[in-house]
Design a protein around this motif. Structure first.
Motif, PDB file in Angstrom:
ATOM      1  N   ALA A  22     118.501 116.147  47.522  1.00  7.80           N
ATOM      2  CA  ALA A  22     118.997 115.386  46.213  1.00  7.80           C
ATOM      3  C   ALA A  22     118.316 114.510  45.777  1.00  7.80           C
ATOM      4  CB  ALA A  22     120.419 115.145  46.348  1.00  7.80           C
ATOM      5  N   TRP A  27     128.812 123.264  46.475  1.00  3.15           N
ATOM      6  CA  TRP A  27     128.639 122.903  44.930  1.00  3.15           C
ATOM      7  C   TRP A  27     128.357 124.204  44.370  1.00  3.15           C
ATOM      8  CZ3 TRP A  27     126.240 117.881  46.589  1.00  3.15           C
ATOM      9  CH2 TRP A  27     127.346 116.766  46.620  1.00  3.15           C
ATOM     10  N   THR A  87     123.626 120.610  52.088  1.00  2.90           N
ATOM     11  CA  THR A  87     124.844 120.687  51.247  1.00  2.90           C
ATOM     12  C   THR A  87     124.816 121.946  50.448  1.00  2.90           C
ATOM     13  OG1 THR A  87     123.712 119.518  49.256  1.00  2.90           O
ATOM     14  CG2 THR A  87     125.078 118.005  50.791  1.00  2.90           C
ATOM     15  N   HIS A 133     126.167 118.609  40.356  1.00  2.00           N
ATOM     16  CA  HIS A 133     125.684 118.394  41.775  1.00  2.00           C
ATOM     17  C   HIS A 133     125.451 117.076  42.124  1.00  2.00           C
ATOM     18  CE1 HIS A 133     124.849 122.911  42.584  1.00  2.00           C
ATOM     19  NE2 HIS A 133     125.793 122.989  41.613  1.00  2.00           N
ATOM     20  N   GLY A 175     117.920 122.502  45.128  1.00  2.00           N
ATOM     21  CA  GLY A 175     117.977 122.550  46.521  1.00  2.00           C
ATOM     22  C   GLY A 175     116.748 121.429  46.841  1.00  2.00           C
ATOM     23  N   SER A 208     121.804 119.582  44.747  1.00  2.00           N
ATOM     24  CA  SER A 208     122.300 119.854  46.147  1.00  2.00           C
ATOM     25  C   SER A 208     120.892 119.824  47.016  1.00  2.00           C
ATOM     26  CB  SER A 208     122.621 121.321  46.180  1.00  2.00           C
ATOM     27  OG  SER A 208     123.742 121.355  45.526  1.00  2.00           O
ATOM     28  N   LEU A 214     118.847 125.724  50.536  1.00  2.00           N
ATOM     29  CA  LEU A 214     120.364 125.106  50.463  1.00  2.00           C
ATOM     30  C   LEU A 214     121.069 125.306  51.748  1.00  2.00           C
ATOM     31  CD1 LEU A 214     122.524 127.545  48.526  1.00  2.00           C
ATOM     32  CD2 LEU A 214     120.369 127.982  49.324  1.00  2.00           C
TER      33      LEU A 214
END
Length: 230
Positions: free
Chosen positions: A163, A190, A187, A198, A160, A183, A122
């Motif tokens: 997406a 979130w 990103t 997410h 993670g 995510s 992430l």
């Protein structure tokens, strides 16, 4: 693929209850190696192959990338790949049901512990200006690199890495934007929201390095024979 039992779920977008039939879901995000077979069969390569933007970490151009998740594809390519593989895109409801551990309804695939790089790939930056950290690599990691990011059913990387496209739109109009879920390495804002919150809406022609694909299939006696994952 991993078998996901069906059940009733409350969808975060409209707070309605949906009944889901059992389905299969890819254990991993679709990899570069799997997507290469699709391209070799005569389909278009990722959009980054002809429109690469230097600031993006598109995996198709990377060396030793077989186990990285494919990214920099739009919704049309994601759908085409799944259909070619004898599968389909999951709905947003199916995606959330699997990511939260079905009836367990965990906040994250692993439970309620706060997301970290020990658990998932992430972005730990709090602002866009902090850049795409990707837990230090600024790019996606090979699928399954973070065992902590695993659902109770054994599906990996749903929080993670990249997406993932779904078949669900923001309206009944087939020309509407489509929902992506999860995510990614790029990103991180979130982190305090439940996993099925997410993601967001995007035009079907949009593409970025933080978006990839995972396929689903209606339940049957066994998953498809063609190997499309890791």
């Amino acid at each position: 693929m991993v078998f996901i039992a069906g059940g009733d779920t409350i969808y975060t977008e409209d707070r309605k209850t949906y009944h889901l039939e059992p389905f299969w879901l890819d254990r991993t995000e679709v990899t570069v190696a799997a997507f290469r077979k699709f391209v070799d069969a005569g389909y278009s390569p990722p959009l980054s192959a002809t429109g690469q933007r230097a600031e993006l970490a598109c995996t198709w151009q990377m060396t030793d990338a077989d186990d990285l998740p494919i990214n920099c594809i739009d919704w049309h390519q994601a759908e085409a790949y799944c259909l070619w593989a004898g599968k389909r895109l999951p709905t947003a409801q199916e995606w959330g049901w699997a990511a939260r551990g079905r009836e367990a309804q965990r906040k994250f695939p692993w439970g309620d512990a706060k997301p970290s790089c020990d658990l998932a790939v992430l972005d730990l930056g709090q602002r866009r200006e902090d850049g795409r950290t990707g837990c230090g690599r600024k790019r996606p990691w090979p699928v399954g690199s973070k065992p902590g990011d695993t659902t109770p059913d054994g599906v990996v990387d749903m929080f993670g890495n990249v997406a993932e496209a779904t078949s669900t739109g923001n309206t009944a109009n087939e020309n509407s934007t489509r929902i992506a879920r999860g995510s990614s390495f790029a990103t991180g804002h979130w982190a305090d929201m439940a996993i099925d919150e997410h993601g967001g809406y995007a035009p079907r022609e949009a593409w970025s390095d933080n978006g990839g694909v995972r396929c689903a299939k209606d339940a049957g006696p066994k998953p498809p024979c063609r190997s499309t994952g890791k």
